[in-house]
Design a protein around this motif. Structure first.
Motif, PDB file in Angstrom:
ATOM      1  N   GLY A 183       0.795  -1.223   0.000  1.00  0.00           N
ATOM      2  CA  GLY A 183       0.000   0.000   0.000  1.00  0.00           C
ATOM      3  C   GLY A 183       0.827   1.271   0.000  1.00  0.00           C
ATOM      4  O   GLY A 183       0.262   2.372  -0.001  1.00  0.00           O
ATOM      5  N   LEU A 184       2.157   1.145  -0.015  1.00  0.00           N
ATOM      6  CA  LEU A 184       3.002   2.339  -0.059  1.00  0.00           C
ATOM      7  C   LEU A 184       2.868   3.049  -1.406  1.00  0.00           C
ATOM      8  O   LEU A 184       2.594   2.414  -2.429  1.00  0.00           O
ATOM      9  N   VAL A 185       3.075   4.353  -1.377  1.00  0.00           N
ATOM     10  CA  VAL A 185       3.003   5.149  -2.601  1.00  0.00           C
ATOM     11  C   VAL A 185       4.411   5.310  -3.157  1.00  0.00           C
ATOM     12  O   VAL A 185       5.291   5.861  -2.490  1.00  0.00           O
ATOM     13  N   ALA A 186       4.626   4.809  -4.370  1.00  0.00           N
ATOM     14  CA  ALA A 186       5.940   4.948  -5.008  1.00  0.00           C
ATOM     15  C   ALA A 186       6.125   6.390  -5.453  1.00  0.00           C
ATOM     16  O   ALA A 186       5.325   6.922  -6.225  1.00  0.00           O
ATOM     17  N   GLN A 187       7.188   7.016  -4.954  1.00  0.00           N
ATOM     18  CA  GLN A 187       7.396   8.434  -5.235  1.00  0.00           C
ATOM     19  C   GLN A 187       8.421   8.658  -6.336  1.00  0.00           C
ATOM     20  O   GLN A 187       8.578   9.766  -6.837  1.00  0.00           O
ATOM     21  N   GLY A 189      12.682   7.890  -7.457  1.00  0.00           N
ATOM     22  CA  GLY A 189      13.920   8.054  -6.713  1.00  0.00           C
ATOM     23  C   GLY A 189      14.132   6.951  -5.696  1.00  0.00           C
ATOM     24  O   GLY A 189      14.790   7.170  -4.663  1.00  0.00           O
ATOM     25  N   ASN A 190      13.566   5.798  -5.954  1.00  0.00           N
ATOM     26  CA  ASN A 190      13.662   4.641  -5.041  1.00  0.00           C
ATOM     27  C   ASN A 190      12.981   4.881  -3.702  1.00  0.00           C
ATOM     28  O   ASN A 190      13.297   4.229  -2.711  1.00  0.00           O
ATOM     29  N   MET A 191      12.069   5.837  -3.642  1.00  0.00           N
ATOM     30  CA  MET A 191      11.450   6.198  -2.378  1.00  0.00           C
ATOM     31  C   MET A 191       9.955   5.860  -2.373  1.00  0.00           C
ATOM     32  O   MET A 191       9.294   5.871  -3.412  1.00  0.00           O
ATOM     33  N   TYR A 192       9.458   5.596  -1.175  1.00  0.00           N
ATOM     34  CA  TYR A 192       8.033   5.323  -0.964  1.00  0.00           C
ATOM     35  C   TYR A 192       7.525   6.220   0.156  1.00  0.00           C
ATOM     36  O   TYR A 192       8.275   6.597   1.061  1.00  0.00           O
ATOM     37  N   LEU A 193       6.222   6.504   0.074  1.00  0.00           N
ATOM     38  CA  LEU A 193       5.558   7.260   1.131  1.00  0.00           C
ATOM     39  C   LEU A 193       4.453   6.400   1.730  1.00  0.00           C
ATOM     40  O   LEU A 193       3.827   5.598   1.026  1.00  0.00           O
ATOM     41  N   GLN A 194       4.226   6.586   3.020  1.00  0.00           N
ATOM     42  CA  GLN A 194       3.152   5.829   3.648  1.00  0.00           C
ATOM     43  C   GLN A 194       1.797   6.347   3.185  1.00  0.00           C
ATOM     44  O   GLN A 194       1.662   7.502   2.746  1.00  0.00           O
ATOM     45  N   SER A 195       0.809   5.496   3.247  1.00  0.00           N
ATOM     46  CA  SER A 195      -0.547   5.880   2.877  1.00  0.00           C
ATOM     47  C   SER A 195      -1.500   5.257   3.891  1.00  0.00           C
ATOM     48  O   SER A 195      -1.086   4.485   4.771  1.00  0.00           O
ATOM     49  N   ALA A 196      -2.782   5.554   3.716  1.00  0.00           N
ATOM     50  CA  ALA A 196      -3.773   4.932   4.595  1.00  0.00           C
ATOM     51  C   ALA A 196      -3.783   3.424   4.406  1.00  0.00           C
ATOM     52  O   ALA A 196      -4.049   2.670   5.349  1.00  0.00           O
ATOM     53  N   ALA A 197      -3.459   2.970   3.184  1.00  0.00           N
ATOM     54  CA  ALA A 197      -3.464   1.528   2.916  1.00  0.00           C
ATOM     55  C   ALA A 197      -2.257   0.824   3.528  1.00  0.00           C
ATOM     56  O   ALA A 197      -2.347  -0.345   3.912  1.00  0.00           O
ATOM     57  N   SER A 198      -1.145   1.512   3.612  1.00  0.00           N
ATOM     58  CA  SER A 198       0.063   0.873   4.141  1.00  0.00           C
ATOM     59  C   SER A 198       0.046   0.800   5.669  1.00  0.00           C
ATOM     60  O   SER A 198       0.669  -0.085   6.264  1.00  0.00           O
ATOM     61  N   GLY A 199      -0.657   1.743   6.304  1.00  0.00           N
ATOM     62  CA  GLY A 199      -0.593   1.845   7.753  1.00  0.00           C
ATOM     63  C   GLY A 199       0.597   2.675   8.195  1.00  0.00           C
ATOM     64  O   GLY A 199       1.401   3.130   7.364  1.00  0.00           O
ATOM     65  N   ASP A 200       0.731   2.871   9.479  1.00  0.00           N
ATOM     66  CA  ASP A 200       1.852   3.657  10.007  1.00  0.00           C
ATOM     67  C   ASP A 200       3.125   2.820  10.054  1.00  0.00           C
ATOM     68  O   ASP A 200       3.065   1.591  10.196  1.00  0.00           O
ATOM     69  N   PRO A 201       4.278   3.474   9.933  1.00  0.00           N
ATOM     70  CA  PRO A 201       5.539   2.721  10.018  1.00  0.00           C
ATOM     71  C   PRO A 201       5.764   2.143  11.413  1.00  0.00           C
ATOM     72  O   PRO A 201       5.449   2.777  12.422  1.00  0.00           O
ATOM     73  N   ILE A 202       6.291   0.937  11.439  1.00  0.00           N
ATOM     74  CA  ILE A 202       6.643   0.269  12.693  1.00  0.00           C
ATOM     75  C   ILE A 202       8.163   0.252  12.767  1.00  0.00           C
ATOM     76  O   ILE A 202       8.818  -0.529  12.090  1.00  0.00           O
ATOM     77  N   GLU A 203       8.707   1.152  13.573  1.00  0.00           N
ATOM     78  CA  GLU A 203      10.159   1.350  13.605  1.00  0.00           C
ATOM     79  C   GLU A 203      10.800   0.504  14.688  1.00  0.00           C
ATOM     80  O   GLU A 203      10.207   0.259  15.750  1.00  0.00           O
ATOM     81  N   GLY A 204      12.003   0.069  14.403  1.00  0.00           N
ATOM     82  CA  GLY A 204      12.740  -0.679  15.396  1.00  0.00           C
ATOM     83  C   GLY A 204      14.155  -0.952  14.949  1.00  0.00           C
ATOM     84  O   GLY A 204      14.559  -0.614  13.831  1.00  0.00           O
ATOM     85  N   ALA A 205      14.918  -1.561  15.848  1.00  0.00           N
ATOM     86  CA  ALA A 205      16.286  -1.940  15.500  1.00  0.00           C
ATOM     87  C   ALA A 205      16.260  -3.149  14.577  1.00  0.00           C
ATOM     88  O   ALA A 205      15.377  -4.000  14.652  1.00  0.00           O
ATOM     89  N   ALA A 206      17.214  -3.190  13.679  1.00  0.00           N
ATOM     90  CA  ALA A 206      17.287  -4.300  12.740  1.00  0.00           C
ATOM     91  C   ALA A 206      17.423  -5.620  13.494  1.00  0.00           C
ATOM     92  O   ALA A 206      18.124  -5.721  14.500  1.00  0.00           O
ATOM     93  N   GLY A 207      16.697  -6.618  12.987  1.00  0.00           N
ATOM     94  CA  GLY A 207      16.771  -7.936  13.596  1.00  0.00           C
ATOM     95  C   GLY A 207      15.785  -8.156  14.722  1.00  0.00           C
ATOM     96  O   GLY A 207      15.711  -9.264  15.263  1.00  0.00           O
ATOM     97  N   GLN A 208      15.012  -7.139  15.067  1.00  0.00           N
ATOM     98  CA  GLN A 208      14.050  -7.278  16.161  1.00  0.00           C
ATOM     99  C   GLN A 208      12.631  -7.059  15.654  1.00  0.00           C
ATOM    100  O   GLN A 208      12.408  -6.273  14.734  1.00  0.00           O
TER     101      GLN A 208
END
Length: 261
Positions: A183-187, A189-208
């Motif tokens: 559901g991300l929006v392809a912008q 430049g190899n970049m994506y933006l969040q959308s209502a379909a993608s949901g909010d980003p879930i951030e964390g340390a790699a591997g967790q």
């Protein structure tokens, strides 16, 4: 007007869009972190001249109806987030995510953009940025006296600074994932933006928390398979030809009616 003309016209339009998607996939076959697009189709509404199950007479029902379709349309494109191939490089700031997740970048307006492209650089202030100059989030400044950088699988950035016996931790690279990455929006430049379909980003340390791990001196290449795209291209081309032949056949039928009746 023969309805087959309009039905085939929708097929031609759909196959043209399919070819456009395939051409974009092939054009980005060497783009770092690129994820291929896949087209989704669905049939258009139907003229129902006889309803299935309707009464044929007082005692019998129709076992099947008479339903005439009106063509096809493309309902959307879907990013396919399967892993690409991994290429080993000699650049300390080349990073690949092995598994789920996206690197985070801060845009000029302060919002976040996301990418699988881990080809990083340093700007004039020593800040880690992408090829477009967008800073990594959270920001990391590499000291000017640094002679070497090492990045662990969980994203801890260590710098070897001239004159110091031990390496110094200068930051932590966190990555983010989404419930629905498609559901991300392809912008661009190899970049994506969040959308209502993608949901909010879930951030964390790699591997967790289900996030992938980081691999230094490595880049994730495109997940486009040239062979698969060529097969899709041939399939779309044949489908386009068949639709055009239906138009020619319908035209000949109308010509026959005009000339002989």
């Amino acid at each position: 007007m023969n309805p087959a003309l309009w039905v085939s016209k929708t097929g031609l339009a759909a196959q043209e869009k399919q070819m456009s998607i395939i051409s974009n996939n092939l054009a980005n076959v060497n783009t770092v972190g690129f994820k291929r697009d896949r087209a989704n189709f669905e049939d258009l509404f139907y003229h129902i001249e006889r309803q299935p199950g309707a009464l044929a007479d007082q005692d019998n029902e129709l076992p099947a109806g008479l339903q005439l379709g009106t063509g096809v349309k493309m309902t959307g494109t879907q990013k396919v987030f399967t892993p690409g191939s991994y290429e080993t490089t000699k650049q300390a700031l080349d990073l690949a995510i092995i598994g789920n997740g996206f690197f985070q970048f801060t845009q000029p307006d302060g919002t976040l953009a996301f990418s699988r492209n881990g080809q990083f650089h340093l700007d004039g202030d020593g800040q880690i940025v992408n090829a477009s100059g967008l800073p990594l989030e959270p920001g990391i400044i590499v000291p000017a006296e640094t002679t070497g950088i090492s990045i662990s699988e969980d994203g801890i950035v260590m710098a070897t600074i001239q004159g110091q016996a031990e390496s110094e931790e200068i930051g932590q690279i966190n990555i983010a994932n989404f419930v629905n990455p498609a559901g991300l929006v392809a912008q661009g430049g190899n970049m994506y933006l969040q959308s209502a379909a993608s949901g909010d980003p879930i951030e964390g340390a790699a591997g967790q928390g289900g996030l992938g791990v980081l691999k230094q001196y490595t880049l994730e290449t495109s997940n486009v398979s040239s062979v698969e795209e060529l097969v899709n291209m041939i399939s779309a081309q044949r489908a386009y030809e068949m639709n055009s032949k239906v138009i020619a056949a319908a035209d000949e039928m109308m010509q026959f009616v005009n000339q002989t009746l």
